[in-house]
Design a protein around this motif. Structure first.
Motif, mmCIF file in Angstrom:
data_model
loop_
_atom_site.group_PDB
_atom_site.id
_atom_site.type_symbol
_atom_site.label_atom_id
_atom_site.label_comp_id
_atom_site.label_asym_id
_atom_site.label_seq_id
_atom_site.Cartn_x
_atom_site.Cartn_y
_atom_site.Cartn_z
ATOM 1 N N THR A 192 -6.596 0.993 8.419
ATOM 2 C CA THR A 192 -7.342 0.424 9.554
ATOM 3 C C THR A 192 -8.848 0.664 9.407
ATOM 4 O O THR A 192 -9.642 -0.065 9.971
ATOM 5 C CB THR A 192 -6.857 0.982 10.914
ATOM 6 N N GLN A 193 -9.228 1.680 8.625
ATOM 7 C CA GLN A 193 -10.645 1.955 8.360
ATOM 8 C C GLN A 193 -11.156 1.196 7.138
ATOM 9 O O GLN A 193 -12.299 1.370 6.732
ATOM 10 C CB GLN A 193 -10.864 3.450 8.182
ATOM 11 N N GLY A 194 -10.288 0.385 6.527
ATOM 12 C CA GLY A 194 -10.704 -0.423 5.383
ATOM 13 C C GLY A 194 -10.635 0.273 4.041
ATOM 14 O O GLY A 194 -11.113 -0.261 3.042
ATOM 15 N N ARG A 195 -10.052 1.461 3.993
ATOM 16 C CA ARG A 195 -9.924 2.176 2.716
ATOM 17 C C ARG A 195 -8.664 1.725 1.980
ATOM 18 O O ARG A 195 -7.653 1.419 2.605
ATOM 19 C CB ARG A 195 -9.879 3.686 2.943
ATOM 20 N N ALA A 196 -8.730 1.710 0.667
ATOM 21 C CA ALA A 196 -7.592 1.294 -0.159
ATOM 22 C C ALA A 196 -6.571 2.421 -0.270
ATOM 23 O O ALA A 196 -6.933 3.603 -0.328
ATOM 24 C CB ALA A 196 -8.074 0.902 -1.547
ATOM 25 N N VAL A 197 -5.301 2.041 -0.294
ATOM 26 C CA VAL A 197 -4.197 2.992 -0.451
ATOM 27 C C VAL A 197 -3.230 2.404 -1.468
ATOM 28 O O VAL A 197 -2.946 1.211 -1.429
ATOM 29 C CB VAL A 197 -3.467 3.234 0.893
ATOM 30 N N ASP A 198 -2.727 3.248 -2.374
ATOM 31 C CA ASP A 198 -1.735 2.795 -3.350
ATOM 32 C C ASP A 198 -0.723 3.919 -3.577
ATOM 33 O O ASP A 198 -0.870 4.728 -4.487
ATOM 34 C CB ASP A 198 -2.410 2.401 -4.661
ATOM 35 N N ALA B 208 0.818 -1.209 0.000
ATOM 36 C CA ALA B 208 0.000 0.000 0.000
ATOM 37 C C ALA B 208 0.855 1.263 0.000
ATOM 38 O O ALA B 208 0.477 2.272 -0.593
ATOM 39 C CB ALA B 208 -0.917 0.013 1.218
ATOM 40 N N TYR B 209 2.015 1.219 0.666
ATOM 41 C CA TYR B 209 2.885 2.399 0.766
ATOM 42 C C TYR B 209 4.331 1.960 0.824
ATOM 43 O O TYR B 209 4.673 0.985 1.495
ATOM 44 C CB TYR B 209 2.559 3.214 2.028
ATOM 45 N N PHE B 210 5.165 2.709 0.117
ATOM 46 C CA PHE B 210 6.599 2.536 0.247
ATOM 47 C C PHE B 210 7.245 3.905 0.110
ATOM 48 O O PHE B 210 6.981 4.631 -0.838
ATOM 49 C CB PHE B 210 7.155 1.595 -0.823
ATOM 50 N N GLY B 211 8.073 4.265 1.088
ATOM 51 C CA GLY B 211 8.750 5.550 1.035
ATOM 52 C C GLY B 211 9.293 5.948 2.383
ATOM 53 O O GLY B 211 9.440 5.115 3.285
ATOM 54 N N PRO B 212 9.555 7.229 2.526
ATOM 55 C CA PRO B 212 10.101 7.724 3.797
ATOM 56 C C PRO B 212 9.001 7.896 4.836
ATOM 57 O O PRO B 212 7.819 7.851 4.520
ATOM 58 C CB PRO B 212 10.683 9.087 3.397
ATOM 59 N N TYR B 213 9.424 8.094 6.073
ATOM 60 C CA TYR B 213 8.470 8.391 7.139
ATOM 61 C C TYR B 213 7.888 9.789 6.970
ATOM 62 O O TYR B 213 6.735 10.031 7.289
ATOM 63 C CB TYR B 213 9.152 8.292 8.507
#
Length: 186
Positions: free
Chosen positions: A165-171, A139-144
């Motif tokens: 955690t709320q079930g929403r998609a992230v890309d 879902a995520y890759f990168g810096p903090y």
């Protein structure tokens, strides 16, 4: 010039030299300049190892180089993330830079080590983070965060974890940021 004035001038000069030496020593040991570095993070080749792949909890993987001075800024923030999100079912893992030696601080003892993460050899810089959703999709890759330090107010991670955690998609697997980073490749 009297001997008393000469002695006072010498003592003043000696004090000034001592203060300058103390300042120079402090500066060289404890103050590090922040060098803005741009890093391009691409998660195209990252894969969870077989024992963690597939459906399961949200998985956060911290990429850690013990010798990197940039870790100082994000380790407290990472401990706060663990404290808040572990109770919500997020599992926390760590990949240490190959060939490096070091031990995480005690407040990060909850991080589960991953010996090898496929694709991590192409990591551009650390500290970095990868987050997989409950389906096992990156879902995520990168810096903090972006900038010299990392905390909850400038972090990219809280909004990502909140959405997942709320079930929403992230890309968000391709990111570029300017901040305090150390090269990952040996």
């Amino acid at each position: 010039m009297s001997a008393k004035k000469l002695l006072s001038a010498f003592a003043l000069l000696l004090c000034a030299a001592g203060l300058w030496c103390a300042y120079d020593t402090f500066q060289s040991r404890y103050l590090r300049p922040f060098d803005n570095q741009t890093a391009l993070f691409s998660g195209a080749g990252l894969r969870l190892p077989a024992e963690l792949a597939g459906p399961g909890p949200i998985r956060l993987v911290h990429f850690w180089d013990p010798a990197c001075p940039c870790n100082v800024g994000n380790q407290q923030h990472l401990a706060e993330l663990i404290e808040h999100y572990a109770a919500q079912g997020v599992s926390f893992h760590v990949v240490q830079k190959p060939g490096s030696r070091g031990q995480l601080p005690a407040n990060l003892a909850a991080l589960q080590p991953i010996a090898s993460l496929p694709g991590a050899e192409h990591l551009p810089a650390s500290p970095a983070v990868a987050i997989w959703d409950r389906d096992g999709k990156l879902a995520y890759f990168g810096p903090y965060s972006e900038g010299a330090t990392c905390n909850a107010s400038n972090s990219f991670i809280e909004p990502i974890l909140q959405a997942l955690t709320q079930g929403r998609a992230v890309d968000v697997t391709q990111t570029m940021a300017v901040g305090c980073y150390c090269p990952w490749s040996p």
